[in-house]
Design a protein around this motif. Structure first.
Motif, short mmCIF file in Angstrom:
data_model
loop_
_atom_site.label_atom_id
_atom_site.label_comp_id
_atom_site.label_asym_id
_atom_site.label_seq_id
_atom_site.Cartn_x
_atom_site.Cartn_y
_atom_site.Cartn_z
N ILE A 134 0.82 -1.21 0.00
CA ILE A 134 0.00 0.00 0.00
C ILE A 134 0.86 1.26 0.00
O ILE A 134 0.46 2.28 -0.58
CB ILE A 134 -0.99 -0.01 1.18
N ILE A 138 0.39 4.35 -2.63
CA ILE A 138 0.18 5.75 -2.26
C ILE A 138 1.24 6.63 -2.90
O ILE A 138 0.95 7.70 -3.43
CB ILE A 138 0.16 5.91 -0.74
N HIS A 154 -7.63 8.31 -2.22
CA HIS A 154 -8.91 7.82 -1.68
C HIS A 154 -9.23 6.46 -2.29
O HIS A 154 -9.65 5.53 -1.58
CB HIS A 154 -10.00 8.84 -2.01
N CYS A 156 -7.08 4.31 -3.48
CA CYS A 156 -6.14 3.35 -2.89
C CYS A 156 -6.64 2.86 -1.54
O CYS A 156 -6.61 1.66 -1.24
CB CYS A 156 -4.76 3.99 -2.72
N GLY A 157 -7.07 3.80 -0.69
CA GLY A 157 -7.55 3.43 0.63
C GLY A 157 -8.78 2.54 0.57
O GLY A 157 -8.89 1.55 1.29
N SER A 175 -3.92 3.27 10.31
CA SER A 175 -4.23 3.99 9.08
C SER A 175 -3.58 5.37 8.99
O SER A 175 -3.66 6.02 7.95
CB SER A 175 -5.75 4.16 8.94
N ARG A 184 -2.75 11.52 4.08
CA ARG A 184 -3.24 10.64 5.14
C ARG A 184 -4.76 10.74 5.26
O ARG A 184 -5.46 9.72 5.39
CB ARG A 184 -2.58 11.00 6.46
N PHE A 187 -6.46 8.91 2.40
CA PHE A 187 -6.34 7.46 2.58
C PHE A 187 -7.35 6.97 3.63
O PHE A 187 -8.08 5.99 3.41
CB PHE A 187 -4.92 7.11 3.00
N GLN A 188 -7.41 7.65 4.76
CA GLN A 188 -8.34 7.24 5.82
C GLN A 188 -9.79 7.41 5.38
O GLN A 188 -10.64 6.57 5.70
CB GLN A 188 -8.08 8.05 7.09
N ILE A 191 -10.77 4.42 3.41
CA ILE A 191 -11.05 3.27 4.27
C ILE A 191 -12.44 3.40 4.89
O ILE A 191 -13.22 2.44 4.93
CB ILE A 191 -9.97 3.15 5.37
#
Length: 241
Positions: A134, A138, A154, A156-157, A175, A184, A187-188, A191
């Motif tokens: 991952i 990113i 986003h 990718c997450g 995360s 960050r 990404f979060q 998820i």
């Protein structure tokens, strides 16, 4: 798989606005429909736009546009395209995508800005699928033009959470990846959206969730709030909290 097949064959009687389709399936179904029809129509912007306007459910058609980005990535010349062909995921003689110079600027420019974000999200989703880890995914996403990075990360997450859902508590608690704050956060958010996406078609998981870590609890609370809004609204926002 069902909706990808519908997209690839495009029979006149098939529409995702069909009232017999359970509403809980429509988010994920439109993603597959977008990918399959992009393969069938070979990136023809006018035909894809017309198709989604006429065959997609009006509350979920944004998810179809996200599927275009997935095929952009899969069809890029290179090892992943060859492997996808060998595995039967795409045709062995699949054509090249639109010219990728300056990250498909000419192709994306034919769509409104909100649709461009969805297409880039699909591209980012497949970056995660086609990367060894991952962090590498990113990092690759951050090499895109600046205005594309949030959507790609986003994606990718979302994909990372989707692929590794059995490890979701561990993913949530870890995360806070070692990247700048906007990366960050994107990404979060990806998820969290995956959790909302799961909850849409398999409801009840978030209510039963018992977080153990502080960060896990914060993100689960956010997912619960977003899922409640989606239920009240009657549909999911396409890959956006």
């Amino acid at each position: 798989g069902f909706s990808t097949t519908v997209g690839k064959y495009l029979l006149p009687e098939n529409t995702l606005a069909d009232r017999r389709l359970p509403r809980q399936t429509l988010g994920i179904a439109h993603v597959g429909f977008g990918s399959g029809s992009t393969e069938r129509l070979v990136f023809d912007v006018a035909k894809l736009t017309d198709l989604f306007e006429t065959r997609a459910h009006p509350d979920f058609k944004g998810f179809s546009y996200e599927g275009i980005g997935a095929i952009l990535r899969i069809y890029e010349p290179g090892f992943f395209k060859v492997m996808s062909g060998a595995l039967g995921l795409i045709r062995l003689d699949a054509p090249d995508p639109p010219d990728p110079k300056v990250f498909y600027a000419g192709f994306l420019g034919k769509f409104p800005s909100d649709i461009q974000r969805l297409i880039v999200h699909g591209y980012g989703r497949i970056i995660a699928f086609s990367s060894m880890n991952i962090y590498g995914a990113i990092r690759e996403a951050t090499t895109l033009p600046a205005e594309r990075v949030e959507a790609a990360v986003h994606g990718c997450g979302f994909a990372f959470a989707y692929m590794n859902n059995a490890d979701m508590p561990r993913i949530l608690e870890n995360s806070a990846v070692p990247f700048d704050d906007p990366i960050r956060a994107a990404f979060q958010s990806g998820i969290v959206f995956a959790l909302v996406f799961f909850e849409w078609y398999v409801p009840g998981g978030l209510a039963a969730w018992q977080p153990k870590g502080k960060l896990e609890a914060e993100l689960i609370d956010r997912a619960r709030a977003e899922a409640a809004l989606a239920q009240k609204r009657g549909y999911l926002l396409p890959f956006r909290l």
